[in-house]
Design an enzyme around this catalytic site. Structure first.
Site, short mmCIF file in Angstrom:
data_model
loop_
_atom_site.label_atom_id
_atom_site.label_comp_id
_atom_site.label_asym_id
_atom_site.label_seq_id
_atom_site.Cartn_x
_atom_site.Cartn_y
_atom_site.Cartn_z
N LYS A 5 -2.58 -2.17 -3.03
CA LYS A 5 -3.62 -1.32 -2.45
C LYS A 5 -3.28 0.13 -2.78
O LYS A 5 -2.54 0.79 -2.03
CB LYS A 5 -3.69 -1.55 -0.94
CG LYS A 5 -4.72 -0.67 -0.22
CD LYS A 5 -5.06 -1.24 1.15
CE LYS A 5 -5.94 -0.31 1.94
NZ LYS A 5 -6.53 -0.94 3.12
N GLU A 31 0.83 -1.21 0.00
CA GLU A 31 0.00 0.00 0.00
C GLU A 31 0.86 1.26 0.00
O GLU A 31 1.24 1.75 1.06
CB GLU A 31 -0.92 0.00 1.24
CG GLU A 31 -1.82 1.24 1.28
CD GLU A 31 -2.74 1.31 2.50
OE1 GLU A 31 -2.65 0.46 3.40
OE2 GLU A 31 -3.56 2.24 2.55
P1 13P Z 1 -9.14 4.02 4.35
O1 13P Z 1 -10.02 3.26 3.41
O2 13P Z 1 -9.88 4.68 5.48
O3 13P Z 1 -8.18 4.92 3.64
O4 13P Z 1 -8.26 2.95 5.11
C1 13P Z 1 -7.68 1.93 4.40
C2 13P Z 1 -6.42 1.57 5.04
O5 13P Z 1 -6.23 0.43 5.40
C3 13P Z 1 -5.38 2.60 5.22
O6 13P Z 1 -4.16 2.00 5.49
#
Ligand code: 13P
Length: 359
Positions: A241, A199
């Protein structure tokens, strides 16, 4: 590395109609969220809210996996069943956030061949921590923690890098060091049987336009894959992600929802290898409806791409449920969560319908 296991887990996480619930807020963040709706936070308050969410009837039809925090993976449901065991019994794969948070990159001391390397970065830029042990914070090194989480039933993991767009930002150093950490994390997870969710979040705070977001997102993704390649990361056993391509929240010119969808898919098509196991977006502070609409338009569009495009939302799946938990109680919270999960499940196949959302 058990490649077949990693690929099978990644495929289950992005099964049609399903996505991931991110419920891995650190204790500090979850406490702020509970206090934000007028509740006091404690270990038990965090457990009770989350256990109720996980017990939502039928949610397994829209939720393939749940990302937990270290505190939560060790907690129990109301009847004493360990949370990872309970989720698994419902066909939901437990996951775990394994980064230990961010620190200022300028304070980070990086060693290469025994020498300290100076990092080209700007004040305020962050690096995500969690690979080396942090005895002062009670964290073992990443490999040790991954092995323990796997033992506890986790099938996948998450690591979030944070990239800010601003004056001269992101610097080259911020991109390189975060990409390097993501690749090292992914490799260690895979050695321990966990599918890594990579991510690299390009934040939506700022006055930059959508083109700048796209340019930075591409650069960060490309650098991340370069390091993954050199670290031997098995891409079909990885989920990406990413953020969506949005103008900064302080930019006067915003894209339409269809433009966000198109620009996001175009960006991924240019910057993500075809064999990555799947794409699960973060919501990043978008409204619940925007997060659902954007996913819906991406899946409805007639554009070729090789990945499942799914969700791994935190706020966009939980905001209404959290408010209902504070104001109306357990059942209303489950109903709010079930509704958002269903809407996003429909968006997975481009079948979301605004009228039934707002009804
Ligand atoms: P959000 O969808 O609130 O951005 O959170 C996702 C997430 O896991 C952030 O690390």
């Amino acid at each position: 590395m058990d490649r077949a296991l990693l690929e099978a887990t990644a495929a289950k996480l992005v099964a049609p109609g399903k996505g991931i619930l991110a419920a891995d807020e650190s204790n500090g963040t979850m406490s702020k969220r509970l206090e934000g709706v007028g509740l006091e936070s404690s270990e038990e308050a965090r457990r009770a809210y989350r256990a109720n969410l996980f017990a939502t009837p039928g949610c397994e039809s829209a939720v393939s996996g749940v990302i937990l925090y270290d505190e939560t993976i060790r907690q129990n449901m109301d009847d004493g069943t360990p949370i990872p065991e309970y989720l698994t019994s419902r066909g939901i794969i437990p996951g775990i956030k394994v980064d230990t948070g961010t620190k200022d990159l300028s304070e980070h001391r990086f060693q290469m061949h025994g020498e300290e390397v100076e990092i080209d970065c700007l004040p305020g830029e962050k690096i995500t921590m969690g690979i080396a042990a942090e005895p002062e914070n009670g964290w073992a090194d990443l490999a040790t923690r991954c092995a323990e989480y796997r033992e506890m039933g986790a099938g996948f993991a998450k690591w979030r890098a944070v990239i800010t767009i601003g004056d001269g930002m992101p610097s080259g150093g911020c991109i390189v060091y975060n990409a390097m950490a993501l690749a090292s994390y992914a490799n260690i997870c895979q050695q321990n049987g966990l599918v890594p969710i990579i991510e690299p979040e390009v934040l939506m705070e700022g006055s930059h336009d959508a083109n700048r977001c796209r340019e930075v997102t591409s650069e960060v993704l490309e650098k991340t894959w370069d390091f993954c390649k050199s670290q031997g990361v098995h891409l079909p056993g990885v989920l990406l992600k990413p953020n969506m391509i949005l103008a900064g929240n302080a930019c006067a010119t915003q894209l339409s929802r269809r433009e966000v969808a198109k620009s996001t898919v175009d960006c991924l098509a240019e910057s993500v290898p075809h064999d990555v196991g799947g794409v699960v977006f973060l919501s990043g502070g978008q409204s619940d409806e925007d997060a659902t609409f954007h996913l819906h338009f991406m899946n409805e569009m007639d554009v070729e791409h090789p990945w499942q495009l799914s969700y791994s939302y935190g706020r966009a799946l939980q905001a209404a449920a959290l408010k209902a938990w504070a104001e109306e109680g357990a059942e209303a919270s489950q109903a709010a969560f079930a509704h958002r999960a269903k809407m996003n499940s429909l968006a997975r196949s481009g079948d979301y319908d605004w009228e039934s959302d707002s009804a």
